[in-house]
Design a protein around this motif. Structure first.
Motif, PDB file in Angstrom:
ATOM      1  N   UNK A   1       0.834  -1.204   0.000  1.00  0.00           N
ATOM      2  CA  UNK A   1       0.000   0.000   0.000  1.00  0.00           C
ATOM      3  C   UNK A   1       0.869   1.255   0.000  1.00  0.00           C
ATOM      4  N   UNK A   2       1.854   1.283   0.909  1.00  0.00           N
ATOM      5  CA  UNK A   2       2.682   2.486   1.024  1.00  0.00           C
ATOM      6  C   UNK A   2       3.557   2.700  -0.205  1.00  0.00           C
ATOM      7  N   UNK A   3       3.961   1.604  -0.827  1.00  0.00           N
ATOM      8  CA  UNK A   3       4.721   1.738  -2.071  1.00  0.00           C
ATOM      9  C   UNK A   3       3.846   2.438  -3.121  1.00  0.00           C
ATOM     10  N   UNK A   4       2.587   1.987  -3.196  1.00  0.00           N
ATOM     11  CA  UNK A   4       1.654   2.576  -4.158  1.00  0.00           C
ATOM     12  C   UNK A   4       1.369   4.048  -3.838  1.00  0.00           C
ATOM     13  N   UNK A   5       1.206   4.327  -2.534  1.00  0.00           N
ATOM     14  CA  UNK A   5       0.918   5.706  -2.111  1.00  0.00           C
ATOM     15  C   UNK A   5       2.065   6.622  -2.524  1.00  0.00           C
TER      16      UNK A   5
ATOM     17  N   UNK B   1      -7.968  10.875  -4.744  1.00  0.00           N
ATOM     18  CA  UNK B   1      -7.706   9.465  -5.070  1.00  0.00           C
ATOM     19  C   UNK B   1      -7.553   8.709  -3.775  1.00  0.00           C
ATOM     20  N   UNK B   2      -7.956   7.446  -3.773  1.00  0.00           N
ATOM     21  CA  UNK B   2      -7.511   6.608  -2.678  1.00  0.00           C
ATOM     22  C   UNK B   2      -6.883   5.366  -3.276  1.00  0.00           C
ATOM     23  N   UNK B   3      -5.725   5.070  -2.707  1.00  0.00           N
ATOM     24  CA  UNK B   3      -4.866   4.025  -3.244  1.00  0.00           C
ATOM     25  C   UNK B   3      -5.074   2.790  -2.393  1.00  0.00           C
ATOM     26  N   UNK B   4      -4.950   1.608  -2.980  1.00  0.00           N
ATOM     27  CA  UNK B   4      -5.001   0.423  -2.131  1.00  0.00           C
ATOM     28  C   UNK B   4      -3.884  -0.567  -2.446  1.00  0.00           C
ATOM     29  N   UNK B   5      -3.774  -1.563  -1.588  1.00  0.00           N
ATOM     30  CA  UNK B   5      -2.655  -2.507  -1.684  1.00  0.00           C
ATOM     31  C   UNK B   5      -2.795  -3.418  -2.899  1.00  0.00           C
ATOM     32  N   UNK B   6      -3.997  -3.498  -3.458  1.00  0.00           N
ATOM     33  CA  UNK B   6      -4.192  -4.395  -4.599  1.00  0.00           C
ATOM     34  C   UNK B   6      -3.864  -3.730  -5.937  1.00  0.00           C
ATOM     35  N   UNK B   7      -3.729  -2.407  -5.939  1.00  0.00           N
ATOM     36  CA  UNK B   7      -3.341  -1.753  -7.201  1.00  0.00           C
ATOM     37  C   UNK B   7      -1.951  -2.231  -7.611  1.00  0.00           C
ATOM     38  N   UNK B   8      -1.809  -2.470  -8.912  1.00  0.00           N
ATOM     39  CA  UNK B   8      -0.469  -2.831  -9.378  1.00  0.00           C
ATOM     40  C   UNK B   8       0.291  -1.539  -9.667  1.00  0.00           C
ATOM     41  N   UNK B   9       1.592  -1.691  -9.732  1.00  0.00           N
ATOM     42  CA  UNK B   9       2.427  -0.535 -10.023  1.00  0.00           C
ATOM     43  C   UNK B   9       2.074   0.044 -11.410  1.00  0.00           C
ATOM     44  N   UNK B  10       1.675  -0.824 -12.343  1.00  0.00           N
ATOM     45  CA  UNK B  10       1.300  -0.359 -13.695  1.00  0.00           C
ATOM     46  C   UNK B  10       0.013   0.461 -13.636  1.00  0.00           C
ATOM     47  N   UNK B  11      -0.942  -0.026 -12.820  1.00  0.00           N
ATOM     48  CA  UNK B  11      -2.201   0.732 -12.686  1.00  0.00           C
ATOM     49  C   UNK B  11      -1.922   2.119 -12.113  1.00  0.00           C
ATOM     50  N   UNK B  12      -1.088   2.162 -11.076  1.00  0.00           N
ATOM     51  CA  UNK B  12      -0.772   3.447 -10.449  1.00  0.00           C
ATOM     52  C   UNK B  12      -0.063   4.358 -11.461  1.00  0.00           C
ATOM     53  N   UNK B  13       0.810   3.788 -12.243  1.00  0.00           N
ATOM     54  CA  UNK B  13       1.548   4.599 -13.224  1.00  0.00           C
ATOM     55  C   UNK B  13       0.566   5.167 -14.258  1.00  0.00           C
TER      56      UNK B  13
END
Ligand SMILES: Cc1ncc(COP(=O)(O)O)c(C=O)c1O
Lengths: 84, 397
Positions: B301-305, B368-380
């Motif tokens: 999660x924190x990586x995504x955030x 936005x709210x980020x979650x632990x299931x988002x992939x790094x590609x989705x976040x990008x």
């Protein structure tokens, strides 16, 4: 607290309300703060904080349920200031 | 103006902000595919506007537990915690929350909203005072109003301002409840808990912390800000919700004060409502277990955030002061916010739109709210799209 103090409170409130109001209504003691001045609830709450600081008093926001007009707000501030 | 005309006037004000046909609020979600994807209209969208911080909405353990409970105990309790609505599961979940926080007692409420209403109105009453952060959630405001206590606000996260207001209260501090939130829901910033605790001890008040957005997100085992700051023992009452990291619905209050138990007898939002359904309780219990063991989820999660926060900041967006699972782009006008929100949806990204007066300081937020299931590609993809659309919010409109 004297009549002078009351007039001072009234003047200060009118000035501050003019600053935050979105309307061109001429502010008098009988102006309705919410409906005539289109001041939203958060702006009003922030204004209350400022008034608390100016007079060094605590104004509970629940006391605002009885306040519609500028005069009623001035009465409330005057009452709290007199008791403090 | 009669009652119905008053509603017409408020509808007109809403329509002035949002032109007809723009369904930014209460948008219909037709199908949910996963913790990160759903269908809105004809679009398969990326969900960046949920509170599903650990991404556990489809966790097999939780789904299985809910299935079993519904088979064994039926669809609902049909009654209050005070009457026929306290099953083994409700009481077990309370023990598990108490154990999780190493506290003496815990109470489960039907929603997080009611947890705040019930706790606040149970703790204070007419003649008492609540000192609350100016950006408090509506459930805190409503709980204070329900209590009949005097409500004083301090400037958001401003400790000088808070102390000034405490000082003015004089000896009324003895019956003052201070309320803050672990992570604030609009800008995602955290309360300065260290300073709040110092002030509450100096003035002898009681402190309630709402960990709705920080449960599962902050601290080694996910207790929230109390754990991240090592101040668990200093906070008198903690409330929170099951509707975010725990992916169900319900709320709780935990405390070491034995008086917490009395709330069960005086708190209307606890008594005069039905208890959570067996399936809800069962999935929450399973989710709490996953949350406690979920340091890998928090890490992801924190990586995504951090990835999204950094990308948006570098893309020129004005953001809240702390990176975290709530990342809000602060926009000057409602029109700009709406344009950005619509364009993101056209790029198959769903985020939250927040307009004044709900947003702080008259600004609008695209949140936005980020979650632990988002992939790094989705976040990008989300970050890239925001950056591409930045022009929509930087020119005066
Ligand atoms: C800070 C805060 N407290 C309480 C709640 C209420 O939680 P629930 O959804 O369980 O009613 C929310 C939810 O939006 C929240 O953001």
């Amino acid at each position: 607290m004297t009549e002078n103090n009351y007039n001072e409170i009234m003047k200060l409130l009118c000035d501050r309300l003019e600053g935050v109001s979105n309307s061109n209504v001429q502010i008098t003691s009988e102006t309705n703060i919410i409906s005539q001045l289109s001041i939203d609830s958060i702006k009003l709450l922030n204004l209350i904080m400022e008034i608390e600081d100016t007079f060094d008093i605590s104004i509970p926001i629940n006391a605002l349920t009885d306040v519609q007009t500028v005069r009623e707000l001035a009465d409330l501030v005057y009452k709290i200031k007199s008791a403090s | 103006m009669n009652l119905l005309e008053k509603l017409d006037a408020s509808a007109a004000a809403r329509k002035a902000l949002l032109p007809d046909g723009v369904g930014a609020f209460g948008i219909p979600i037709e199908e949910v595919y996963s913790a990160t994807e759903a269908r809105i209209g004809d679009r398969r969208v990326l969900l960046l506007g949920t509170n599903n911080y650990l991404g556990l909405t489809f966790a097999p353990e939780c789904i299985r537990a809910a299935h079993e409970a519904i088979d064994k105990e039926g669809t609902g309790t049909t009654g209050s915690r005070m009457a026929n609505g306290s099953y083994f599961g409700h009481r077990s979940l309370e023990r598990e929350f108490a154990d999780f926080y190493q506290c003496d007692s815990a109470i489960v409420f039907t929603t997080g909203y009611q947890a705040n209403l019930g706790t606040i109105s149970g703790l204070v009453g007419p003649g008492d005072t609540v000192l609350i952060d100016g950006d408090s959630h509506a459930s805190i405001y409503d709980g204070c109003v329900l209590s009949g206590a005097d409500i004083i606000r301090f400037k958001h996260n401003d400790m000088v301002d808070m102390e000034k207001r405490l000082r003015r209260l004089g000896n009324r501090v003895e019956t003052t409840l201070i309320i803050a939130e672990g992570i604030y829901s609009m800008l995602g910033d955290q309360a300065p808990l260290d300073d709040i605790v110092k002030l509450k001890n100096a003035y002898g008040c009681i402190l309630l912390l709402d960990e709705a957005h920080s449960l599962g997100v902050l601290g080694e085992t996910g207790q929230g800000l109390v754990e991240a700051t090592g101040l668990l023992k200093e906070v008198d009452f903690i409330t929170g919700t099951f509707s975010k990291s725990l992916c169900s619905i319900g709320g709780y209050c935990v405390s070491n004060h034995p008086q917490l138990e009395q709330l069960r007898y005086v708190s209307h939002p606890y008594i005069f409502t039905a208890s959570p359904s067996p399936a809800t309780i069962a999935s929450t219990r399973a989710a709490l277990e996953l949350l406690r063991k979920g340091s890998h989820l928090r890490k992801q999660l924190w990586q995504n955030c951090t990835q999204l926060y950094t990308q948006l900041r570098e893309g020129g967006y004005l953001l809240g002061p702390h990176p975290g699972p709530v990342i809000a782009a602060i926009v000057d006008t409602p029109r700009q916010a709406l344009l950005l929100w619509q364009n993101l949806l056209e790029h198959n990204i769903y985020v939250n739109l927040i307009l004044p007066p709900a947003a702080p300081e008259g600004k609008s937020l695209v949140r936005c709210s980020v979650n632990a299931a988002h992939t790094s590609e989705q976040i990008k993809y989300v970050g890239d799209t925001f950056c591409k659309l930045h022009g929509l919010v930087c020119s005066p409109s």
